[in-house]
Design an enzyme around this catalytic site. Structure first.
Site, PDB file in Angstrom:
ATOM      1  N   ASN A   8       0.794  -1.393   0.125  1.00 18.03           N
ATOM      2  CA  ASN A   8       0.034   0.005   0.022  1.00 18.03           C
ATOM      3  C   ASN A   8       0.741   1.239  -0.067  1.00 18.03           C
ATOM      4  OD1 ASN A   8      -1.573   2.236   1.089  1.00 18.03           O
ATOM      5  ND2 ASN A   8      -3.310   0.595   1.274  1.00 18.03           N
ATOM      6  N   HIS A  11       0.646   6.405   1.844  1.00 16.64           N
ATOM      7  CA  HIS A  11       1.350   7.361   2.647  1.00 16.64           C
ATOM      8  C   HIS A  11       2.538   8.077   1.670  1.00 16.64           C
ATOM      9  CE1 HIS A  11      -0.949   6.978   5.905  1.00 16.64           C
ATOM     10  NE2 HIS A  11      -0.875   5.642   5.913  1.00 16.64           N
ATOM     11  N   ARG A  19       3.008  18.921   1.416  1.00 16.27           N
ATOM     12  CA  ARG A  19       3.688  20.174   0.740  1.00 16.27           C
ATOM     13  C   ARG A  19       2.801  20.715  -0.301  1.00 16.27           C
ATOM     14  NH1 ARG A  19       8.844  21.602   2.573  1.00 16.27           N
ATOM     15  NH2 ARG A  19       8.847  23.237   0.973  1.00 16.27           N
ATOM     16  N   HIS A  44      -6.071   3.579  -1.723  1.00 10.16           N
ATOM     17  CA  HIS A  44      -7.242   3.726  -1.300  1.00 10.16           C
ATOM     18  C   HIS A  44      -7.522   5.274  -1.588  1.00 10.16           C
ATOM     19  CE1 HIS A  44     -10.245   3.698   2.307  1.00 10.16           C
ATOM     20  NE2 HIS A  44     -10.752   3.950   1.302  1.00 10.16           N
ATOM     21  N   ARG A  46      -9.843   7.950  -1.068  1.00 10.12           N
ATOM     22  CA  ARG A  46     -10.796   8.143  -0.132  1.00 10.12           C
ATOM     23  C   ARG A  46     -11.742   9.396  -0.746  1.00 10.12           C
ATOM     24  NH1 ARG A  46     -11.126   6.764   4.996  1.00 10.12           N
ATOM     25  NH2 ARG A  46      -9.563   4.959   5.788  1.00 10.12           N
ATOM     26  N   ARG A  50      -7.746  12.632   0.768  1.00  8.25           N
ATOM     27  CA  ARG A  50      -6.520  12.995   2.152  1.00  8.25           C
ATOM     28  C   ARG A  50      -5.102  12.508   1.369  1.00  8.25           C
ATOM     29  NH1 ARG A  50      -7.765   9.290   6.832  1.00  8.25           N
ATOM     30  NH2 ARG A  50     -10.067  10.137   6.606  1.00  8.25           N
ATOM     31  N   HIS A  51      -4.921  11.582   0.488  1.00  8.73           N
ATOM     32  CA  HIS A  51      -3.546  11.143  -0.120  1.00  8.73           C
ATOM     33  C   HIS A  51      -3.725  10.956  -1.413  1.00  8.73           C
ATOM     34  CE1 HIS A  51      -5.637   7.491   1.266  1.00  8.73           C
ATOM     35  NE2 HIS A  51      -5.270   7.480   2.428  1.00  8.73           N
ATOM     36  N   GLU A  71      -8.732   0.272  -3.404  1.00  3.18           N
ATOM     37  CA  GLU A  71      -9.381   0.341  -2.108  1.00  3.18           C
ATOM     38  C   GLU A  71     -10.552   1.335  -2.469  1.00  3.18           C
ATOM     39  OE1 GLU A  71      -6.812  -1.969   1.146  1.00  3.18           O
ATOM     40  OE2 GLU A  71      -7.267   0.331   1.316  1.00  3.18           O
ATOM     41  N   THR A 102      -9.171   2.502   8.161  1.00  5.00           N
ATOM     42  CA  THR A 102     -10.117   1.823   8.271  1.00  5.00           C
ATOM     43  C   THR A 102     -10.191   0.885   9.446  1.00  5.00           C
ATOM     44  OG1 THR A 102      -9.910   1.273   5.862  1.00  5.00           O
ATOM     45  CG2 THR A 102     -11.174  -0.397   7.014  1.00  5.00           C
ATOM     46  N   GLU A 153     -10.661 -10.091   1.367  1.00  3.54           N
ATOM     47  CA  GLU A 153      -9.743  -9.848   2.482  1.00  3.54           C
ATOM     48  C   GLU A 153      -9.927  -9.909   3.799  1.00  3.54           C
ATOM     49  OE1 GLU A 153      -6.399  -6.166   3.070  1.00  3.54           O
ATOM     50  OE2 GLU A 153      -7.601  -6.380   1.148  1.00  3.54           O
ATOM     51  N   HIS A 193      -4.064  -5.319   7.359  1.00  2.80           N
ATOM     52  CA  HIS A 193      -4.548  -4.310   8.205  1.00  2.80           C
ATOM     53  C   HIS A 193      -3.797  -4.106   9.558  1.00  2.80           C
ATOM     54  CE1 HIS A 193      -7.041  -0.751   9.586  1.00  2.80           C
ATOM     55  NE2 HIS A 193      -6.361  -1.210  11.008  1.00  2.80           N
ATOM     56  N   GLY A 194      -2.627  -3.563   9.703  1.00  2.00           N
ATOM     57  CA  GLY A 194      -1.929  -3.408  10.764  1.00  2.00           C
ATOM     58  C   GLY A 194      -0.890  -4.461  11.131  1.00  2.00           C
TER      59      GLY A 194
END
Length: 239
Positions: A8, A11, A19, A44, A46, A50-51, A71, A102, A153, A193-194
């Site tokens: 993923n 980030h 920036r 993802h 969204r 946001r990213h 996603e 999530t 998943e 996840h995690g």
């Protein structure tokens, strides 16, 4: 069977958005991950953007279409974008305003299933493989099969956040049973996840598991050792 890895790269885009410039480039990060053997590039898109941005989806599907694993929430907007750009696969995930990440699997009940099924049907008609992000529960996995999903998943949030070894082992058993059930039903089984460098191996060793989707821990490790080394280390962990 070789366990597949989905990286993923959300980030990478988070850092860029901080920036408001052109870099770092999610496309370049994705190309590096694929060159290192990642089977999937997970993004993802969204609703709050946001990213990852729509242009990222456009560029990634243009250059790496078969690897792109999008996603998205089960909304008209996101369905339209998936049909427009046709990523290799789509994972329908729950999405709530204000959440940091999530927080669990889809609600696979009579209230929510009709909308999910409608989105699944539309995407499959466009030749897109469809995954559903679900909790490791037998009824949810059977519902995913019933409405036409290709992949489940399994959400590993509770596993990754377990406070005691006894709790961790109990959740790992749920994941194990769910993985076997998914395969018996003819579904591909992924997890995510995690998951990180410390907890990933037990999940990687579950019977029936085919792919692990991992992002934050790889990107965090990349800060110190670089993205290629971080991906290679994770690949070694799950081999």
């Amino acid at each position: 069977m070789k366990l597949e890895l989905g990286v993923n790269i959300d980030h990478i885009a988070t850092l860029r958005q901080a920036r408001g410039g052109a870099g770092p480039s999610p496309l370049k990060a994705a190309q590096a991950c694929v060159n290192l053997g990642a089977e999937y590039i997970v993004i993802h898109l969204r609703r709050d953007r946001r990213h990852i941005q729509e242009n990222d989806l456009r560029l990634l599907t243009k250059h790496l279409r078969k690897h792109v694993h999008l996603e998205m929430a089960a909304t008209q907007e996101m369905s339209d974008l998936a049909v427009k750009y046709k990523p290799g696969s789509v994972c329908i995930v729950p999405e709530y305003p204000g959440e940091l990440t999530t927080s669990g699997g889809l609600k696979m009940d009579d209230k929510h299933l009709p909308l999910i099924q409608k989105v699944v049907k539309r995407l499959k008609e466009e030749g897109i493989k469809v995954s559903l992000f679900v909790d490791p529960k037998a009824n949810d996995i059977r519902a995913a099969k019933r409405i036409g999903a290709d992949i489940v998943e399994l959400c590993t949030k509770d596993y990754s956040e377990a406070k005691t070894e006894k709790q961790r082992q109990a959740i790992l058993e749920e994941l194990s049973v769910s993985s076997i059930l998914g395969r018996e039903l003819g579904l591909e089984v992924h997890s995510g996840h995690g998951l990180d460098y410390e907890n990933v191996e037990d999940v990687a060793n579950l019977s029936g598991m085919q792919c692990l989707n991992i992002g934050f821990s790889i990107m965090s490790r990349a800060v110190f050792v670089g993205l290629p080394q971080a991906v290679l280390e994770m690949r070694q962990k799950i081999s």
